[in-house]
Write a protein that holds these residues in place. Sequence first.
Motif, PDB file in Angstrom:
ATOM      1  N   ASP A 138       1.439   6.969   4.108  1.00 50.63           N
ATOM      2  CA  ASP A 138       0.521   5.612   3.783  1.00 50.63           C
ATOM      3  C   ASP A 138       1.254   4.576   4.522  1.00 50.63           C
ATOM      4  O   ASP A 138       2.477   4.440   4.360  1.00 50.63           O
ATOM      5  CB  ASP A 138       0.342   5.405   2.454  1.00 50.63           C
ATOM      6  CG  ASP A 138      -1.094   6.103   1.730  1.00 50.63           C
ATOM      7  OD1 ASP A 138      -1.626   6.421   2.794  1.00 50.63           O
ATOM      8  OD2 ASP A 138      -0.986   6.258   0.496  1.00 50.63           O
ATOM      9  N   TYR A 195      -2.266  -3.178   3.428  1.00 51.49           N
ATOM     10  CA  TYR A 195      -3.629  -3.193   3.691  1.00 51.49           C
ATOM     11  C   TYR A 195      -4.353  -4.347   3.481  1.00 51.49           C
ATOM     12  O   TYR A 195      -3.776  -5.040   2.587  1.00 51.49           O
ATOM     13  CB  TYR A 195      -4.155  -2.059   2.781  1.00 51.49           C
ATOM     14  CG  TYR A 195      -5.762  -1.951   2.992  1.00 51.49           C
ATOM     15  CD1 TYR A 195      -6.289  -1.267   4.077  1.00 51.49           C
ATOM     16  CD2 TYR A 195      -6.569  -2.514   1.801  1.00 51.49           C
ATOM     17  CE1 TYR A 195      -7.735  -1.361   4.064  1.00 51.49           C
ATOM     18  CE2 TYR A 195      -7.912  -2.155   1.913  1.00 51.49           C
ATOM     19  CZ  TYR A 195      -8.606  -1.817   3.209  1.00 51.49           C
ATOM     20  OH  TYR A 195      -9.932  -1.544   3.398  1.00 51.49           O
ATOM     21  N   ASN A 251       0.763  -1.449  -0.022  1.00 49.85           N
ATOM     22  CA  ASN A 251       0.032  -0.098  -0.098  1.00 49.85           C
ATOM     23  C   ASN A 251       0.650   1.143   0.033  1.00 49.85           C
ATOM     24  O   ASN A 251       0.560   2.189  -0.653  1.00 49.85           O
ATOM     25  CB  ASN A 251      -0.985   0.028   1.282  1.00 49.85           C
ATOM     26  CG  ASN A 251      -1.739   1.239   1.331  1.00 49.85           C
ATOM     27  OD1 ASN A 251      -2.669   1.298   0.343  1.00 49.85           O
ATOM     28  ND2 ASN A 251      -1.503   2.009   2.398  1.00 49.85           N
ATOM     29  N   LYS A 259      -7.292   9.024   8.868  1.00 49.55           N
ATOM     30  CA  LYS A 259      -7.929   7.860   8.329  1.00 49.55           C
ATOM     31  C   LYS A 259      -9.009   7.518   9.349  1.00 49.55           C
ATOM     32  O   LYS A 259     -10.146   7.239   9.084  1.00 49.55           O
ATOM     33  CB  LYS A 259      -7.096   6.884   7.981  1.00 49.55           C
ATOM     34  CG  LYS A 259      -6.482   6.894   6.543  1.00 49.55           C
ATOM     35  CD  LYS A 259      -5.652   5.425   6.114  1.00 49.55           C
ATOM     36  CE  LYS A 259      -5.158   5.269   4.707  1.00 49.55           C
ATOM     37  NZ  LYS A 259      -4.403   6.316   4.326  1.00 49.55           N
ATOM     38  N   GLY A 301     -10.782   2.408   7.776  1.00 52.28           N
ATOM     39  CA  GLY A 301      -9.908   1.296   8.340  1.00 52.28           C
ATOM     40  C   GLY A 301     -10.577   1.061   9.833  1.00 52.28           C
ATOM     41  O   GLY A 301     -10.905   1.893  10.616  1.00 52.28           O
ATOM     42  N   HIS A 310      -5.485   0.084  12.609  1.00 52.33           N
ATOM     43  CA  HIS A 310      -4.511   0.551  12.273  1.00 52.33           C
ATOM     44  C   HIS A 310      -3.343   0.220  13.166  1.00 52.33           C
ATOM     45  O   HIS A 310      -3.470   0.712  14.554  1.00 52.33           O
ATOM     46  CB  HIS A 310      -4.459   2.223  12.294  1.00 52.33           C
ATOM     47  CG  HIS A 310      -5.477   2.702  11.423  1.00 52.33           C
ATOM     48  ND1 HIS A 310      -5.098   3.252   9.988  1.00 52.33           N
ATOM     49  CD2 HIS A 310      -6.843   2.848  11.154  1.00 52.33           C
ATOM     50  CE1 HIS A 310      -6.140   3.776   9.289  1.00 52.33           C
ATOM     51  NE2 HIS A 310      -7.208   3.433   9.901  1.00 52.33           N
ATOM     52  N   TYR A 316      -4.755  -1.315   8.323  1.00 56.47           N
ATOM     53  CA  TYR A 316      -3.734  -0.709   7.783  1.00 56.47           C
ATOM     54  C   TYR A 316      -2.405  -1.302   8.529  1.00 56.47           C
ATOM     55  O   TYR A 316      -2.572  -0.999   9.784  1.00 56.47           O
ATOM     56  CB  TYR A 316      -3.818   0.502   7.673  1.00 56.47           C
ATOM     57  CG  TYR A 316      -4.664   1.147   6.856  1.00 56.47           C
ATOM     58  CD1 TYR A 316      -4.501   1.290   5.448  1.00 56.47           C
ATOM     59  CD2 TYR A 316      -6.070   1.115   6.822  1.00 56.47           C
ATOM     60  CE1 TYR A 316      -5.031   1.780   4.611  1.00 56.47           C
ATOM     61  CE2 TYR A 316      -6.801   1.740   5.930  1.00 56.47           C
ATOM     62  CZ  TYR A 316      -6.434   2.021   4.755  1.00 56.47           C
ATOM     63  OH  TYR A 316      -7.408   2.320   3.872  1.00 56.47           O
TER      64      TYR A 316
END
Length: 183
Positions: A63, A67, A40, A103, A109, A112, A74
């Motif tokens: 980023d 993912y 990702n 995010k 998501g 994370h 993530y």
Amino acid sequence: MMNKYYWKNAYQDYWNLASTKEKKIKFLVERETGLKLIENGLGAGSNDLVNGDAKDNGLNKGDADFYIEEKDCYIEVTGPNIKMDFDRPLWIRPDKLRNAYRKIQNHEGKLHVVVHVLEQLNSQTVLRVVVLNHVFFDHIIEKKSFKKVNPIIRGNKETYYEIPPIHETIISFEEFLKRLRLM
């Protein structure tokens, strides 16, 4: 203004090491859960030079590396490039945290995490997982529990958030795998 290749050039001698860490985590998660990790982040899983920055490649700065679509999760992989003791603080780049926070605020998501790969002085590798959720970000924003540090690494001044080695937002890699399976 810093050119977009500054950090790539500063870390080019460590791309293989970073790529190895990412590939190891991808392999372990896929083997233990049967889930597919999609690369990702900019250059995730590769040691090749990627032309341009995140924006040039249709990505956002910071980023996460991977993912998992089935779980809406993530995963960022990080850790020092030198052997260190377990009881040293964990360092996480602010852009990685800003990206995850954004995010979360946008309801992107369900999970994370930052997987911290540490090779200790005794050559044993420890995997710890920092869960980036409201509890974690409350420690940064409200409680100010995590300080910013600016170490000089290979002649470059860097910025990280310093997380205690044992903290309520850190779980074992095994606990992370269990959470993934139960999601």
